[in-house]
Design a protein around this motif. Structure first.
Motif, short mmCIF file in Angstrom:
data_model
loop_
_atom_site.label_atom_id
_atom_site.label_comp_id
_atom_site.label_asym_id
_atom_site.label_seq_id
_atom_site.Cartn_x
_atom_site.Cartn_y
_atom_site.Cartn_z
N GLY A 16 0.78 -1.23 0.00
CA GLY A 16 0.00 0.00 0.00
C GLY A 16 0.81 1.28 0.00
O GLY A 16 0.24 2.37 0.00
N VAL A 17 2.14 1.19 -0.01
CA VAL A 17 2.94 2.42 0.02
C VAL A 17 4.25 2.24 -0.75
O VAL A 17 4.89 1.20 -0.68
CB VAL A 17 3.23 2.88 1.47
CG1 VAL A 17 4.04 1.83 2.22
CG2 VAL A 17 3.96 4.22 1.51
N GLN A 18 4.62 3.29 -1.51
CA GLN A 18 5.92 3.32 -2.19
C GLN A 18 6.84 4.14 -1.29
O GLN A 18 6.77 5.36 -1.24
CB GLN A 18 5.79 3.98 -3.57
CG GLN A 18 7.11 4.22 -4.27
CD GLN A 18 7.43 3.17 -5.32
OE1 GLN A 18 6.55 2.53 -5.86
NE2 GLN A 18 8.71 2.99 -5.59
N ALA A 19 7.70 3.46 -0.53
CA ALA A 19 8.53 4.13 0.47
C ALA A 19 9.67 4.92 -0.16
O ALA A 19 10.01 6.01 0.30
CB ALA A 19 9.07 3.12 1.47
N LEU A 20 10.27 4.36 -1.22
CA LEU A 20 11.38 5.03 -1.91
C LEU A 20 11.14 4.99 -3.41
O LEU A 20 10.79 3.95 -3.96
CB LEU A 20 12.71 4.34 -1.58
CG LEU A 20 13.16 4.34 -0.11
CD1 LEU A 20 14.44 3.52 0.05
CD2 LEU A 20 13.37 5.76 0.40
N LYS A 21 11.35 6.14 -4.06
CA LYS A 21 11.06 6.27 -5.49
C LYS A 21 12.32 6.65 -6.25
O LYS A 21 12.66 7.83 -6.35
CB LYS A 21 9.98 7.35 -5.71
CG LYS A 21 8.71 7.13 -4.87
CD LYS A 21 7.85 8.39 -4.80
CE LYS A 21 6.72 8.24 -3.82
NZ LYS A 21 6.03 9.52 -3.54
N ALA A 22 13.04 5.66 -6.75
CA ALA A 22 14.20 5.87 -7.62
C ALA A 22 15.18 6.90 -7.06
O ALA A 22 15.46 7.92 -7.69
CB ALA A 22 13.74 6.29 -9.01
N ILE A 23 15.73 6.61 -5.88
CA ILE A 23 16.64 7.56 -5.23
C ILE A 23 18.08 7.29 -5.65
O ILE A 23 18.56 6.15 -5.58
CB ILE A 23 16.50 7.49 -3.70
CG1 ILE A 23 15.13 8.05 -3.31
CG2 ILE A 23 17.63 8.23 -2.99
CD1 ILE A 23 14.86 8.13 -1.86
N SER A 24 18.76 8.35 -6.07
CA SER A 24 20.17 8.29 -6.44
C SER A 24 20.93 9.37 -5.68
O SER A 24 20.50 10.52 -5.66
CB SER A 24 20.37 8.50 -7.94
OG SER A 24 19.67 7.52 -8.68
N LEU A 25 22.03 8.98 -5.04
CA LEU A 25 22.91 9.97 -4.40
C LEU A 25 24.29 9.36 -4.22
O LEU A 25 24.46 8.14 -4.29
CB LEU A 25 22.33 10.47 -3.07
CG LEU A 25 22.07 9.49 -1.93
CD1 LEU A 25 23.33 9.27 -1.09
CD2 LEU A 25 20.98 10.03 -1.01
N SER A 26 25.27 10.23 -3.96
CA SER A 26 26.65 9.74 -3.79
C SER A 26 27.26 10.35 -2.54
O SER A 26 26.85 11.41 -2.07
CB SER A 26 27.51 10.13 -5.01
OG SER A 26 27.61 11.55 -5.09
N VAL A 27 28.26 9.63 -1.99
CA VAL A 27 29.01 10.11 -0.83
C VAL A 27 30.49 9.93 -1.14
O VAL A 27 30.92 8.86 -1.59
CB VAL A 27 28.64 9.33 0.46
CG1 VAL A 27 29.47 9.83 1.64
CG2 VAL A 27 27.16 9.46 0.77
N GLU A 28 31.27 10.99 -0.89
CA GLU A 28 32.70 10.97 -1.19
C GLU A 28 33.49 10.48 0.03
O GLU A 28 33.04 10.60 1.16
CB GLU A 28 33.18 12.38 -1.57
CG GLU A 28 32.40 13.05 -2.68
CD GLU A 28 32.35 12.20 -3.95
OE1 GLU A 28 33.43 11.72 -4.37
OE2 GLU A 28 31.25 12.01 -4.50
N PRO A 29 34.71 9.95 -0.18
CA PRO A 29 35.55 9.56 0.97
C PRO A 29 35.83 10.77 1.87
O PRO A 29 36.07 11.87 1.38
CB PRO A 29 36.85 9.08 0.30
CG PRO A 29 36.47 8.74 -1.10
CD PRO A 29 35.37 9.68 -1.47
N GLY A 30 35.74 10.58 3.18
CA GLY A 30 36.04 11.65 4.12
C GLY A 30 35.03 12.78 4.14
O GLY A 30 35.31 13.86 4.66
N GLU A 31 33.82 12.53 3.62
CA GLU A 31 32.78 13.56 3.58
C GLU A 31 31.75 13.30 4.68
O GLU A 31 31.38 12.16 4.93
CB GLU A 31 32.09 13.54 2.22
CG GLU A 31 30.90 14.50 2.13
CD GLU A 31 30.11 14.35 0.83
OE1 GLU A 31 29.65 15.37 0.32
OE2 GLU A 31 29.96 13.22 0.33
N ILE A 32 31.29 14.37 5.34
CA ILE A 32 30.15 14.26 6.25
C ILE A 32 28.94 14.75 5.47
O ILE A 32 28.81 15.94 5.18
CB ILE A 32 30.36 15.06 7.55
CG1 ILE A 32 31.64 14.63 8.25
CG2 ILE A 32 29.16 14.87 8.48
CD1 ILE A 32 31.95 15.38 9.54
#
Length: 503
Positions: A16-32
């Protein structure tokens, strides 16, 4: 250098629910990297997928240049991903050392447990975090803040390359949070990447490099912290501008005193406090953590014993020996920990709201009329804008803001005239905070009198008509009008003397 983590088109559906819809993201080394969004935006679901607790329906995870498929949390740990969960994952009867090394115990060359090595490592982790925690004490006997540091030490012990911190400061004092931020900065210098989830936007600006925002399970966008503004972030999170988080205060506040505390002394030799609460006002209780704000409120309702208690309610002397007596007189408390003290999370909305007032729904045969109860609860859900399918929805499935509204509905249902809100927006997202603020002000317009206990200075000043400032268990000042400003509150709360130019 390429990204340490790349998420591509991650989708997740529940019945009954679409919790996540085609999510794209990146995280770099040593990044907060900050991950922002309202409750229900999909942050925790995305992090559970990354940590191997949940599996995506579609999309791919690329970590350290390789596509990964995590079948379990151990798979994520094995490649260097650690997580500090929002809900603690500690075994209550085990001690701190046993919890930290659970599932990856240190052994000597004979294959036996190396308890000394584990104790030494745990002690050095706590020293690094700047906290003093008994190593042999079962974690259930530790404070919530201490348990949070055990959870953080548990993640640090994995020597992860990517550390996920899901609301790690929710239970920490500002001093403890500052210590955590120093540890995060040191990890960053060592090249460890972090994903940081927090509802406190000022923390994001303090410690993070980049921000990704989710809304309703979808990716809204990313920006560098250096180029971000508070207003823009809020707009991205809630999909609208929140020009006025705090509703306007009463133009002509009532002078009618509902609750007069003539003298309240909690311990022999302790301070004797006095204050007045007026009809239709919000009286803030401000002060540093440990200053005695909550204790005084608990003393008023008889939840903490007092050696002296002289109270008047609507001009009549009353003696409140326990919370039941206070409730009978129309004084309700919304406790700081709504899940453990304010709600029965396994119960439905109807059961929670009606809990303290079942006699209201008895029929002539002294049986509960569940139909009338359900209609009453449905009307309260509409009045307080509780977002849920219906009265039988389980409270455990609601967002923090809606859970808080259920507690408020219970006391409104009980026709309380005095409501004590203890940290009412802790762990609640920025959009839901604005709803709680508007609801509190609407209640005062209906004649309710509210005591607001909050550690958030903007909340105290933005909401309160008057503020009682605490220092070492005593009310040292009551501020209103032009004197109600951050400088004056902090001067009194810290025991300093305001400079002349601030008067």
């Amino acid at each position: 250098m390429g990204s340490l983590l790349q998420l591509d088109d991650i989708c997740k559906r529940y019945p009954g629910v679409q919790a996540l819809k085609a999510i794209s993201l990146s995280v770099e080394p040593g990044e907060i990297h900050a991950l922002l969004g309202e409750n229900g935006a999909g942050k925790s679901t995305l992090m559970k997928i990354l940590a191997g607790v949940e599996r995506p329906d579609e999309g791919r995870i690329v970590f350290a240049g390789e596509e990964r498929r995590f079948a379990s949390y151990h798979d994520a740990i094995a490649v260097g991903i650690g997580i500090v969960f929002q809900e603690f994952s500690l075994i209550p009867y085990l001690n701190a050392v046993e919890n930290i090394f659970l599932g990856h115990e240190r052994v000597n060359r004979f294959g036996l447990l190396n308890k000394r090595a584990m104790r030494d490592t745990a002690a050095s982790l706590f020293a690094r975090l700047g906290v003093n925690i008994a190593l042999d004490c079962p974690v259930q006997a530790l404070s919530v803040a201490q348990q949070q540091f055990v959870e953080i030490a548990k993640a640090l012990a994995l020597e992860a390359r990517l550390l996920i911190l899901d609301e790690p400061t929710a239970t920490l004092t500002p001093t403890e949070a500052a210590l955590l931020f120093e540890v995060m900065r040191e990890l960053k210098r060592q090249g460890v990447a972090m994903i940081f989830i927090s509802h406190h936007l000022e923390e994001i600006f303090d410690v993070c490099d980049r921000i990704s925002v989710l809304r309703d399970g979808a990716y809204v966008g990313a920006m560098e912290v250096a180029g971000a503004s508070m207003g823009r972030l809020v707009e991205m999170m809630v999909g609208r501008k929140l020009e006025a988080s705090f509703p306007p205060k009463a133009a002509s506040p009532s002078r009618e005193v509902v609750l007069k505390v003539e003298a309240l002394q909690l311990a022999r030799g302790g301070p004797v406090n006095a204050f007045e609460l007026r009809r239709g006002e919000i009286l803030g209780f401000a002060g540093l953590v440990g200053s005695g704000r909550t204790e005084l409120a608990l003393g008023v309702i008889g939840a903490l014993p007092s050696v002296r208690q002289s109270l008047q309610l609507n001009g009549q002397p009353v003696r409140l020996r326990d919370p039941a007596a206070a409730l009978a007189k129309g004084i309700g408390l919304l406790p700081e920990s709504r899940k453990s003290e304010g709600l029965v999370v396994g119960f439905s909305i109807r059961e929670n709201i009606a809990l303290n007032n079942l006699g209201k729904y008895e029929n002539s045969a002294r049986l509960i009329d569940h139909g009338r109860e359900r209609e009453s609860v449905r009307a309260l859900m509409k009045q307080l804008a509780i977002k849920a399918p219906g009265p039988e929805s389980k409270v455990v499935n609601l967002s923090g803001g809606n859970q808080q509204k259920v507690v408020i509905a219970r006391w409104v249902n009980h026709h309380c005239q005095v409501l004590i809100f203890d940290e009412p927006t802790r762990g609640i997202d920025v959009g839901a905070k604005a709803e709680i603020y508007a609801l509190m002000r609407a209640l005062t317009e209906q004649g309710y009198a509210i005591i607001l206990i909050s550690s958030e200075l903007p909340e105290i000043i933005g909401l309160s008509d008057r503020v009682a400032v605490f220092n070492k268990g005593a009310i040292v000042a009551t501020l209103e009008g032009s004197a109600l400003n951050p400088e004056q509150v902090m001067f009194h709360a810290t025991g300093s003397q305001p400079h002349d130019h601030l008067h």
